[in-house]
Design a protein around this motif. Structure first.
Motif, mmCIF file in Angstrom:
data_model
loop_
_atom_site.group_PDB
_atom_site.id
_atom_site.type_symbol
_atom_site.label_atom_id
_atom_site.label_comp_id
_atom_site.label_asym_id
_atom_site.label_seq_id
_atom_site.Cartn_x
_atom_site.Cartn_y
_atom_site.Cartn_z
ATOM 1 N N UNK A 143 0.890 -1.168 0.000
ATOM 2 C CA UNK A 143 0.000 0.000 0.000
ATOM 3 C C UNK A 143 0.922 1.211 0.000
ATOM 4 N N UNK B 159 -4.672 11.159 3.731
ATOM 5 C CA UNK B 159 -4.495 11.319 5.175
ATOM 6 C C UNK B 159 -5.617 10.693 5.993
ATOM 7 N N UNK B 160 -6.528 10.027 5.370
ATOM 8 C CA UNK B 160 -7.601 9.372 6.117
ATOM 9 C C UNK B 160 -7.514 7.858 5.937
ATOM 10 N N UNK C 236 -5.785 4.601 3.471
ATOM 11 C CA UNK C 236 -4.854 4.213 2.415
ATOM 12 C C UNK C 236 -5.620 3.613 1.265
#
Lengths: 279, 170
Positions: free
Chosen positions: A121, A128-129, A131
């Motif tokens: 990943x 930012x929340x 992946x």
């Protein structure tokens, strides 16, 4: 005030090293390093990624068992609906076979599948929340380029290639903010729109005129309007229609991806075939 | 010296592989930042030069796998090592579990804010509720990882042991 010998000695050395690295990278002299690491680490990362995915899958399976009764009830209802649809489709199938043969001539020969392994990943999530980017072991040297569609083993869309290195490529999943796919809703009207990821959690369908009638559950497929992306690749199903947007020009629809975007070990990049040239 | 360079490179390669391939595949809501914790730990248990070398090796490996602008990873990892070193030299003791954990929390904050800034450039950063909640989760999992690594280090090395206060009953 206390002196900072560490900053004086090592700090300068590190700054020099970083500057030298920037310079080497700017001159394109670090490409070999990227390629070497990609080759050396790929087998290790493949194994680790698969191990991590299986651990995650096992955990999820264990927690899913609690909801098994409810899932079975829902699936029974879905099967009943599908049986009814299947009866209709059988009649259409005969005519469709003839048309398909014609279609194959033009469509099938245009694209190849390039199977790739998921290595990781994204190291840092851009959203930012959550992946929602994968790194695969195929890159520019294999003919992969940005904008190509990626599908799973069933041929269902997973996302698009967003960035490419020599031996690696970054796949933005459908629910990623920077993944946009030109789609159409499979209905009599063949309504067009753009499917875009939202916050790494869901997919929304934009630019569908209010005049077009849309129903929950309708299939969303690629429209084929983008270069290098074939039409009729399944993207998802209409999940909900935003009632709040009734007064605006466009409808806002939520799309549920058909493919499982969580546990992926292999993917296939839809590669356009090289056009014939005399060179 | 060269033996140390080879050993550190191999260990950091393993850490990078686990960080890149294994931990994100677990699909946890907040992924453990093993690299960050290892860097903070390295300042406590190894020399400053070794810690900086760890940061550079980790940064170079991450750069090869990252699709961000070149240098973004190396800069934050070396910055974190330097900041932890400065903090340990000037404000904290390097023999305390609490200072070590506090630095992990602070460095997680700096690391996440840095990436939020890089991701949102040239726009100003927007800290929303989702980001704040994820940040708290990351601080928690990194602290947990830090505790595990601390006690593992305690068993393997005596870097922390010299001043760990053990209450003895007389």
């Amino acid at each position: 005030m206390k002196k900072l010998p560490f900053v004086k000695s090592a700090g300068l050395a590190v700054a020099a090293v970083i500057l030298a690295l920037f310079l080497l990278h700017g001159l394109g002299l670090l490409g070999w390093w990227d390629n070497l690491l990609a080759r050396v680490f790929s087998p290790v990362n493949q194994s680790l990624q698969r191990f991590g995915t299986s651990v995650s899958q096992n955990y999820r399976d264990a927690s899913d068992q609690r909801d098994a009764a409810e899932i079975i009830r829902q699936k029974d209802q879905e099967i009943a609906k599908l049986l009814a649809i299947n009866a209709e489709l059988t009649a259409v199938k005969k005519d469709d076979r003839v048309l398909k043969d014609y279609f194959k001539l033009t469509q099938e020969n245009k694209f190849d599948y390039l199977v790739a392994q998921v290595l990781a990943r994204d190291v840092i999530s851009r959203d930012a929340v959550k992946r929602n980017k994968l790194i695969i072991n195929r890159g520019a040297r294999d003919g992969v380029k940005t904008g190509l569609l990626v599908v799973d083993q069933a041929g269902v869309a997973l996302g698009k290639i967003s960035q490419v290195k020599d031996h690696l490529a970054e796949l933005s999943l459908l629910n990623s903010n920077d993944c946009q796919v030109a789609v159409k809703i499979q209905s009599d009207a063949q309504t067009m729109g753009i499917a875009q990821g939202e916050l790494g959690l869901s997919v929304r369908l934009d630019f569908v005129p209010q005049s077009k009638k849309v129903e929950v559950g309708q299939l969303v497929v690629s429209s084929g309007l983008e270069p290098d992306i074939p039409s009729n690749v399944v993207v998802g199903k209409i999940k909900s229609i935003d009632q709040a947007s009734v007064n605006s020009i466009w409808q806002k629809l939520a799309v549920e991806p058909v493919a499982n975007l969580e546990d992926l070990s292999f993917v296939a990049v839809l590669m356009p075939k090289q056009s014939f040239s005399f060179e | 010296m060269w033996l140390r360079v080879v050993v550190i490179s191999l260990v950091m390669s393993l850490v990078a592989a686990v960080q890149i391939a294994f931990l994100p595949a677990l699909n946890m809501s907040a992924t453990i930042n093993l690299a960050l914790v290892i860097l903070v730990l390295s300042v406590f248990v190894a020399s400053r030069r070794s810690a900086l070398f760890c940061a550079l090796v980790l940064g170079l490996i991450f750069e090869a796998w990252s699709f961000w602008s070149f240098g973004a990873m190396i800069v934050i990892l070396t910055l974190i090592t330097i900041l932890v070193s400065l903090a340990v030299d000037n404000f904290f003791t390097n023999k305390s579990l609490y200072s070590y954990l506090l630095l992990i929390v602070v460095m997680t904050l700096i690391y996440e804010l840095y990436w939020l800034l890089v991701a949102s450039l040239p726009a100003p950063i927007m800290i929303d509720q989702a980001f704040a909640w994820l940040l708290l989760q990351k601080m928690a999992v990194n602290t947990g990882t830090g505790i595990v690594l601390f006690y593992m280090t305690l068993g393997l090395s005596n870097s922390f042991q010299s001043v760990i206060l053990i209450k003895k009953k007389y």
